[in-house]
Design a protein around this motif. Structure first.
Motif, PDB file in Angstrom:
ATOM      1  N   ASP A   5       0.776  -1.171   0.098  1.00  0.00           N
ATOM      2  CA  ASP A   5       0.135   0.068  -0.044  1.00  0.00           C
ATOM      3  C   ASP A   5       0.774   1.387  -0.019  1.00  0.00           C
ATOM      4  O   ASP A   5       0.370   2.533  -0.688  1.00  0.00           O
ATOM      5  N   VAL A   6       1.896   1.140   0.368  1.00  0.00           N
ATOM      6  CA  VAL A   6       2.749   2.271   0.553  1.00  0.00           C
ATOM      7  C   VAL A   6       4.260   2.306  -0.413  1.00  0.00           C
ATOM      8  O   VAL A   6       4.531   3.371  -0.664  1.00  0.00           O
ATOM      9  N   MET A   7       4.653   1.207  -0.818  1.00  0.00           N
ATOM     10  CA  MET A   7       5.886   1.329  -1.512  1.00  0.00           C
ATOM     11  C   MET A   7       5.812   1.847  -2.825  1.00  0.00           C
ATOM     12  O   MET A   7       5.026   2.237  -3.400  1.00  0.00           O
ATOM     13  N   THR A   8       7.021   2.326  -3.170  1.00  0.00           N
ATOM     14  CA  THR A   8       7.054   2.979  -4.560  1.00  0.00           C
ATOM     15  C   THR A   8       7.446   1.802  -5.674  1.00  0.00           C
ATOM     16  O   THR A   8       8.249   0.945  -5.493  1.00  0.00           O
ATOM     17  N   ARG A   9       6.791   1.873  -6.698  1.00  0.00           N
ATOM     18  CA  ARG A   9       6.582   0.564  -7.664  1.00  0.00           C
ATOM     19  C   ARG A   9       7.675   0.986  -8.708  1.00  0.00           C
ATOM     20  O   ARG A   9       8.276   0.066  -9.316  1.00  0.00           O
ATOM     21  N   ALA A  30      16.913  11.584  -9.497  1.00  0.00           N
ATOM     22  CA  ALA A  30      15.738  11.154  -8.959  1.00  0.00           C
ATOM     23  C   ALA A  30      15.571  11.661  -7.369  1.00  0.00           C
ATOM     24  O   ALA A  30      14.578  11.333  -6.881  1.00  0.00           O
ATOM     25  N   HIS A  31      16.652  12.352  -6.974  1.00  0.00           N
ATOM     26  CA  HIS A  31      16.464  12.968  -5.670  1.00  0.00           C
ATOM     27  C   HIS A  31      16.316  12.125  -4.494  1.00  0.00           C
ATOM     28  O   HIS A  31      15.349  11.864  -3.835  1.00  0.00           O
ATOM     29  N   ILE A  32      17.176  10.961  -4.499  1.00  0.00           N
ATOM     30  CA  ILE A  32      16.972   9.838  -3.797  1.00  0.00           C
ATOM     31  C   ILE A  32      18.407   9.504  -2.963  1.00  0.00           C
ATOM     32  O   ILE A  32      19.481   9.846  -3.658  1.00  0.00           O
ATOM     33  N   SER A  33      18.377   8.953  -1.983  1.00  0.00           N
ATOM     34  CA  SER A  33      19.766   8.807  -1.333  1.00  0.00           C
ATOM     35  C   SER A  33      20.282   7.307  -1.549  1.00  0.00           C
ATOM     36  O   SER A  33      21.462   6.804  -0.952  1.00  0.00           O
ATOM     37  N   GLY A  34      19.708   6.145  -2.096  1.00  0.00           N
ATOM     38  CA  GLY A  34      19.993   5.042  -2.451  1.00  0.00           C
ATOM     39  C   GLY A  34      19.201   4.290  -3.466  1.00  0.00           C
ATOM     40  O   GLY A  34      17.825   4.889  -3.836  1.00  0.00           O
ATOM     41  N   LEU A  35      19.520   3.392  -4.004  1.00  0.00           N
ATOM     42  CA  LEU A  35      18.767   2.594  -5.045  1.00  0.00           C
ATOM     43  C   LEU A  35      19.258   1.056  -4.991  1.00  0.00           C
ATOM     44  O   LEU A  35      20.492   0.655  -4.736  1.00  0.00           O
ATOM     45  N   PRO A  36      18.535   0.197  -5.564  1.00  0.00           N
ATOM     46  CA  PRO A  36      18.661  -1.311  -5.526  1.00  0.00           C
ATOM     47  C   PRO A  36      19.681  -1.629  -6.663  1.00  0.00           C
ATOM     48  O   PRO A  36      19.593  -0.707  -7.751  1.00  0.00           O
ATOM     49  N   ILE A 119      18.759   1.037   8.595  1.00  0.00           N
ATOM     50  CA  ILE A 119      18.742   1.166   7.255  1.00  0.00           C
ATOM     51  C   ILE A 119      17.589   2.226   6.954  1.00  0.00           C
ATOM     52  O   ILE A 119      16.489   2.368   7.627  1.00  0.00           O
ATOM     53  N   LYS A 120      17.474   2.751   5.833  1.00  0.00           N
ATOM     54  CA  LYS A 120      16.522   3.766   5.403  1.00  0.00           C
ATOM     55  C   LYS A 120      15.621   3.214   4.288  1.00  0.00           C
ATOM     56  O   LYS A 120      14.611   3.922   3.920  1.00  0.00           O
ATOM     57  N   ARG A 121      16.011   2.115   3.622  1.00  0.00           N
ATOM     58  CA  ARG A 121      14.947   1.505   2.796  1.00  0.00           C
ATOM     59  C   ARG A 121      15.251   0.014   2.581  1.00  0.00           C
ATOM     60  O   ARG A 121      15.912  -0.565   2.966  1.00  0.00           O
ATOM     61  N   LEU A 122      13.994  -0.418   2.078  1.00  0.00           N
ATOM     62  CA  LEU A 122      13.762  -1.991   2.089  1.00  0.00           C
ATOM     63  C   LEU A 122      13.389  -2.286   0.494  1.00  0.00           C
ATOM     64  O   LEU A 122      12.197  -1.870   0.153  1.00  0.00           O
ATOM     65  N   PRO A 123      14.311  -3.054  -0.234  1.00  0.00           N
ATOM     66  CA  PRO A 123      13.690  -3.535  -1.525  1.00  0.00           C
ATOM     67  C   PRO A 123      12.586  -4.429  -1.199  1.00  0.00           C
ATOM     68  O   PRO A 123      12.513  -5.381  -0.378  1.00  0.00           O
ATOM     69  N   VAL A 124      11.563  -4.399  -1.968  1.00  0.00           N
ATOM     70  CA  VAL A 124      10.486  -5.313  -1.843  1.00  0.00           C
ATOM     71  C   VAL A 124      10.716  -6.233  -2.836  1.00  0.00           C
ATOM     72  O   VAL A 124      10.646  -6.090  -4.118  1.00  0.00           O
ATOM     73  N   VAL A 125      10.656  -7.747  -2.619  1.00  0.00           N
ATOM     74  CA  VAL A 125      11.085  -8.855  -3.383  1.00  0.00           C
ATOM     75  C   VAL A 125      10.185  -9.812  -3.415  1.00  0.00           C
ATOM     76  O   VAL A 125       9.486 -10.255  -2.473  1.00  0.00           O
ATOM     77  N   GLU A 126       9.814 -10.164  -4.762  1.00  0.00           N
ATOM     78  CA  GLU A 126       8.859 -11.393  -4.960  1.00  0.00           C
ATOM     79  C   GLU A 126       9.690 -12.484  -5.826  1.00  0.00           C
ATOM     80  O   GLU A 126      10.031 -11.919  -7.126  1.00  0.00           O
ATOM     81  N   LEU A 133      10.027  -0.780  -3.787  1.00  0.00           N
ATOM     82  CA  LEU A 133      11.075   0.075  -2.928  1.00  0.00           C
ATOM     83  C   LEU A 133      10.198   0.512  -1.645  1.00  0.00           C
ATOM     84  O   LEU A 133       9.405   1.521  -2.106  1.00  0.00           O
ATOM     85  N   LEU A 134      10.450   0.071  -0.352  1.00  0.00           N
ATOM     86  CA  LEU A 134       9.929   0.875   0.714  1.00  0.00           C
ATOM     87  C   LEU A 134      10.947   1.773   1.368  1.00  0.00           C
ATOM     88  O   LEU A 134      11.929   0.921   1.859  1.00  0.00           O
ATOM     89  N   SER A 135      10.553   3.013   1.595  1.00  0.00           N
ATOM     90  CA  SER A 135      11.855   3.807   2.119  1.00  0.00           C
ATOM     91  C   SER A 135      11.229   4.713   3.197  1.00  0.00           C
ATOM     92  O   SER A 135       9.914   4.778   3.344  1.00  0.00           O
ATOM     93  N   ARG A 136      11.951   5.341   4.025  1.00  0.00           N
ATOM     94  CA  ARG A 136      11.352   6.172   4.887  1.00  0.00           C
ATOM     95  C   ARG A 136      10.553   7.425   4.252  1.00  0.00           C
ATOM     96  O   ARG A 136       9.742   8.106   4.915  1.00  0.00           O
ATOM     97  N   ALA A 137      11.189   7.883   3.197  1.00  0.00           N
ATOM     98  CA  ALA A 137      10.489   8.904   2.382  1.00  0.00           C
ATOM     99  C   ALA A 137       8.827   8.486   2.060  1.00  0.00           C
ATOM    100  O   ALA A 137       8.083   9.314   2.088  1.00  0.00           O
ATOM    101  N   ASP A 138       8.886   7.275   1.638  1.00  0.00           N
ATOM    102  CA  ASP A 138       7.551   6.619   1.263  1.00  0.00           C
ATOM    103  C   ASP A 138       6.513   6.851   2.899  1.00  0.00           C
ATOM    104  O   ASP A 138       5.346   7.169   2.626  1.00  0.00           O
ATOM    105  N   LEU A 139       7.154   6.380   3.699  1.00  0.00           N
ATOM    106  CA  LEU A 139       6.176   6.447   4.979  1.00  0.00           C
ATOM    107  C   LEU A 139       5.831   7.654   5.513  1.00  0.00           C
ATOM    108  O   LEU A 139       4.691   8.140   6.244  1.00  0.00           O
TER     109      LEU A 139
END
Length: 244
Positions: A5-9, A30-36, A119-126, A133-139
């Protein structure tokens, strides 16, 4: 609420073979501080964050050279650290041991993972592939959406307000519910009684202010020092003025 419901797709990512400058350019755009870091087969290979870039000779921030004693017994570890701070390809720098989360996981569990691992972000993996990707910014973004929503406009009676505040106070282990008295008149909450820690004052006020139907809060709580019984504070209203 679930992670999905929250993650960036639409995830900004790089390949392991990308140069460090390419990865940094992608982060800046992309104005982000990390990426997978995603391999050619779509599977997660690692993650690159600002934290991986702090120790660099270009910045003059690399760690002091190890002593000969450390070099003798920790040669492999030191070589690995050198490669990470001097490498110019993403797979030289990236963090390989990545904490991941499932899209059906509850948000509470995802936040707990972030706190536990710092950590500040979690990759969402299936099935091994990154789907978000779920990050603090998403929250924070979702929190802002909730805070912008006004309370329900339907009228709330004074008795219902009083019951809601009392229930929330009784649910909090820090709240001296038994020593706080409340009256509600036309949505105005009058707090009286005693607290034994000044930090309780703001928390009690916030409980009252967050209750639907409350128009304002008058704080007549007395802060009594538990060891001496001395009264240490005076009352205020929720807007910071002394009541009349």
């Amino acid at each position: 609420m679930r992670v999905a419901d929250v993650m960036t797709r639409n995830v900004v990512s790089v390949t392991p073979q990308a140069t460090l400058s390419q990865a940094i350019d992608a982060m800046v755009r992309a104005h982000i501080s990390g990426l997978p870091v995603i391999a050619e087969d779509g599977r997660l290979a690692g993650i690159l964050s600002e934290g991986d870039l702090l120790r660099r000779p270009e910045l003059g921030t690399e760690k002091p050279r190890a002593s000969w004693f450390s070099a003798l017994f920790k040669a492999g570890h030191l070589a690995q650290a050198y490669a990470q701070t001097h490498g110019r390809r993403v797979d030289d720098i990236m963090t390989r041991d990545v904490v991941i989360v499932d899209q059906n996981e509850r948000i509470e569990e995802a936040v707990l993972l972030m706190e536990q691992h710092g950590i500040k972000r979690l990759p969402v993996v299936e099935d091994g592939r990154v789907i978000g990707l779920l990050s603090r910014a998403d929250l924070v973004r979702v929190l802002a959406e909730f805070l912008r929503q006004p309370y329900e406009e339907q009228p709330v009676g004074d008795n219902a307000i009083l019951a809601a505040i009392q229930a929330e106070l009784e649910a909090q282990p820090w709240a001296p519910a038994g020593s706080i008295r409340m009256e509600v008149h036309n949505g105005v909450v009058e707090l009286s009684g005693a607290i034994t820690d000044e930090n309780q004052r703001n928390a009690v006020r916030i409980i009252a202010e967050n209750t639907p139907g409350v128009q304002s809060v008058r704080d007549n709580l007395l802060w009594i020092e538990p060891m001496t019984g001395i009264v240490l504070t005076s009352s205020e209203t929720s807007d910071g003025t002394k009541p009349t």
